[in-house]
Enzyme design. Structure first.
Site, PDB file in Angstrom:
ATOM      1  N   ARG A   4       0.827  -1.209   0.000  1.00 24.67           N
ATOM      2  CA  ARG A   4       0.000   0.000   0.000  1.00 24.67           C
ATOM      3  C   ARG A   4       0.858   1.255   0.000  1.00 24.67           C
ATOM      4  NH1 ARG A   4      -3.411  -1.229   3.842  1.00 24.67           N
ATOM      5  NH2 ARG A   4      -5.164  -1.808   2.526  1.00 24.67           N
ATOM      6  N   ALA A   5       2.010   1.209   0.682  1.00 18.88           N
ATOM      7  CA  ALA A   5       2.889   2.383   0.729  1.00 18.88           C
ATOM      8  C   ALA A   5       3.392   2.743  -0.665  1.00 18.88           C
ATOM      9  CB  ALA A   5       4.065   2.116   1.674  1.00 18.88           C
TER      10      ALA A   5
END
Length: 692
Positions: free
Chosen positions: A283-284
């Site tokens: 997700r980062a």
């Protein structure tokens, strides 16, 4: 600006807090970033900035009379009522300002997502939906102050809706969906407890704020505030040009956003940074890519640059880097710079390799040309490149007498089933079970409601109505439900405990590294408390007193800090430690009767000072017996490790009715087992509690 908005403090007049303002603006440009979490001190203009930002933008178009403020320009996002108006040709458009919707900490799930009237659906066969906070926040800003104090389940719902742009309510097979596109802004003070890492990760951006330390800037802030309070309209008018300029920049960036391109080189840099920073999942990477593109659009560029990626990393990674709650602090900025430099070096190597391959290909081509055209060999002697084969290996530039004992090793914790608490308690956590009237609990049985309920047990209601169907007039209906048939759901959920550590910090604990091992045991319990969402407190006793080093808190990080800094030395006033623990537990029960307290005494039991002049051990046994009578659950960790053992700690444990463990078998799973085995089945708070 219009008159009803004049009193709002201008966004561009906020002094300092540049990262927070940038994060808010980026989420307005690109709502798909996933919101922003603002962590830090009170009084740092968090709520002021959110309200000023909403007032900054022009009015938006909405379907007139729509409770969801549907956008008439996007047919796919219209609610059922607006679609009906569109098909009937009577859809009208109006304009309103973007709204800021506040979510109180005490909000229930029904208040957040909305309510489906199941009883009406059963009796009438019609959907009836009462909108909640998510519907009110559609196409606006949802502001949640102290989001870390919300129940985890409510935070999950908010983040799901923020990510999907849709709120879906399902009750007993009946489903209702409506659009819920909003900018989620959460604020919190980390000292009051952290969000779970899984929830932190789902916030797109995060900024840490603190008060301005520069005196001249603080004076500037005071003057601005005085001017605003004296004449809000005049103050806002003075900032109108700056507000208009920023508004235009935001609107231009929104239009440019779809045209921004990001190269493979910048994508590699993003992934390299995420790997080097040790963040979990992907997700980062994705959020950093979106943020970099948004920054580029905000800066008026169609190509993402290294500076965009670096700025995005500072906003995206700060809340994702820590894997464990007690990892040592590291300089994040240095790690980020090192990662960028590593990427530059890789690019240099790639450029160098490309140059070498190009030279080799040129030489091979020259050899081939000489074989085919011998008369032209004199034009380009071997080793000399033609002018049109110029090298392009420029590469990228370089950037270039008390003692404080250490904390012993912590241990992996064995997971065991917690005790079941039958009371209907409030709170959240993951240790003890309790009945709950909220909807996030697990449905375990049904009951006859004493008042109107929105949490209807559909299966139990049908079973109750089934025997009477032959005698009831149906009037074309398949089944008839009467009020006496209705059943509500009984649910259970897990909540946390209050774990109060009462630690012997006297001089005798320094022998044989007992304090090192004891601190390691407490650290292991803190790790478990962090995972189970417990609150913890820390009492240390030595000399002639017992001191509350850390009042009960959800900040496990803070507890670990006080544990590390706790000094050792002096006499052993165990009785004062027990009395202090008793006072803190009773105070917490008066403040919150839903508290589930548990006391852990860590000592060798060798008391050598008393409170009232009587023999120390006799006094301790008397106090411990009173604690047992009060129903306070506890465990005793005996740190005595000499060849000749006196067994004082075991006597204290017996008087307390506590679980007893020795230092020799002091392993994390043993301690946690002891805590859970002794977890209170039911702790009642009696009025008029007397002191020990």
């Amino acid at each position: 600006m219009k008159n009803h908005n004049i009193a709002v403090y201008p966004f561009t007049a906020i002094v300092g807090q540049e990262k927070m303002k940038k994060a808010l603006v980026l989420n307005l440009i690109n709502p798909k970033l996933g919101g922003v979490l603002v962590r830090g001190e009170k009084g740092t203009a968090k709520s002021t900035a959110v309200r000023a930002l909403a007032n900054l933008l022009p009015e938006i178009e909405v379907v007139e009379g729509c409770k969801f403020k549907c956008n008439p320009q996007y047919q796919k996002e219209l609610c059922e009522e607006c679609l009906g108006k569109l098909n009937a040709g009577n859809l009208r458009v109006s304009r309103i300002k973007m709204k800021v919707v506040d979510l109180p900490v005490s909000a229930t799930e029904d208040r957040v997502v909305g309510t489906l009237d199941i009883e009406h659906a059963i009796k009438k066969g019609e959907k009836r939906f009462e909108p909640g906070v998510l519907a009110m926040a559609h196409r606006g800003i949802l502001y949640v102050d102290e989001i870390n104090l919300l129940d985890d389940h409510i935070v999950d719902v908010l983040l799901d809706s923020a990510a999907m742009g849709v709120n879906t309510v399902e009750r007993e097979g009946i489903s209702y969906s409506h659009p819920a596109n909003f900018v989620l802004v959460g604020t919190m003070n980390p000292e009051e407890g952290e969000l779970r890492p899984q929830l932190l990760d789902r916030f797109g951006l995060c900024v840490d704020v603190k008060g301005i330390s520069d005196v001249s800037r603080r004076v500037e802030l005071i003057k601005y505030r005085l001017s605003y309070e004296a004449d809000p309209e005049g103050f806002a008018a003075n900032w109108q040009a700056a507000e208009t300029e920023l508004c235009g920049q935001i609107l231009t960036a929104k239009q440019l956003l779809s045209e921004v391109r990001i190269s493979d080189d910048m994508l590699e840099l993003i992934s390299q940074i995420c790997v080097d920073m040790g963040v979990d999942g992907h997700r980062a990477d994705i959020t950093m890519m979106k943020t970099s593109i948004t920054l580029s659009a905000f800066n008026g560029r169609a190509d993402v640059l290294e500076e965009d990626v670096k700025e995005a990393a500072e906003l995206v990674l700060s809340h994702r880097m820590r894997r464990k709650p007690f990892d040592s602090h590291s300089d994040k900025q240095d790690k980020l710079d090192e990662s960028i430099e590593k990427h530059r070096e890789k690019q240099k190597e790639k450029n160098k390799e490309k140059e070498q391959n190009r030279d080799q290909n040129n030489q091979e081509q020259q050899k081939q040309d000489r074989k085919e055209n011998p008369e032209k060999t004199h034009e380009h002697p071997e080793g000399q490149q033609p002018e049109n084969a110029q090298s392009n290996a420029e590469g990228q530039p370089d950037a270039s007498s008390e003692t404080i004992f250490a904390t012993g090793e912590s241990y992996q914790i064995k997971q065991l089933a917690p005790e079941f608490i039958r009371a209907d308690r409030k709170g959240s956590g993951r240790r003890s079970k309790t009945f709950t009237s909220s909807r996030q609990g697990r449905y375990i049985k049904s009951a006859i409601p004493h008042e109107k309920t929105t949490d209807l047990a559909f299966d139990a209601t049908l079973r109750a109505a089934a025997p009477y169907q032959l005698t009831r007039e149906k009037n074309g209906n398949s089944i008839i439900i009467h009020d006496p048939d209705l059943r509500k759901k009984i649910r259970e959920k897990k909540i946390g405990n209050l774990v109060l550590f009462v630690v012997d910090a006297s001089g005798s604990m320094g022998a044989r590294q007992r304090m090192v091992a004891s601190k390691g045991a407490v650290l292991s319990m803190l790790m478990d408390a962090y995972q189970k969402r417990d609150r913890v407190g820390l009492i240390a006793f030595k000399g002639d007193s017992a001191e509350l080093l850390l009042p009960p808190t959800s900040s496990i990080e803070l507890a670990q800090k006080y544990l590390q800094e706790m000094p050792t030395g002096g006499k052993t006033p165990i009785s004062r430690g027990l009395v202090k623990g008793y006072e803190i537990i009773k105070s917490e029960l008066r403040r919150d009767p839903d508290t589930c307290p548990f006391m852990v005494l860590i000592s060798d039991g060798r008391a050598n000072v008393s409170m009232n002049g009587e023999p120390p051990l006799h006094e301790i046994i008397t106090i411990a017996s009173r604690l047992k009578e009060e129903g306070i659950q506890s465990a005793v960790i005996d740190t005595e490790s000499s060849m000749i053992k006196f067994g004082f700690a075991q006597q204290i444990s017996t008087a307390l009715g506590a679980t007893y463990l020795t230092l020799e078998n002091l392993k994390a799973d043993s301690i946690v087992n002891a805590v859970r085995a002794s977890a209170p089945f039911e702790i009642m708070m009696h009025p008029g509690v007397s002191s020990v």
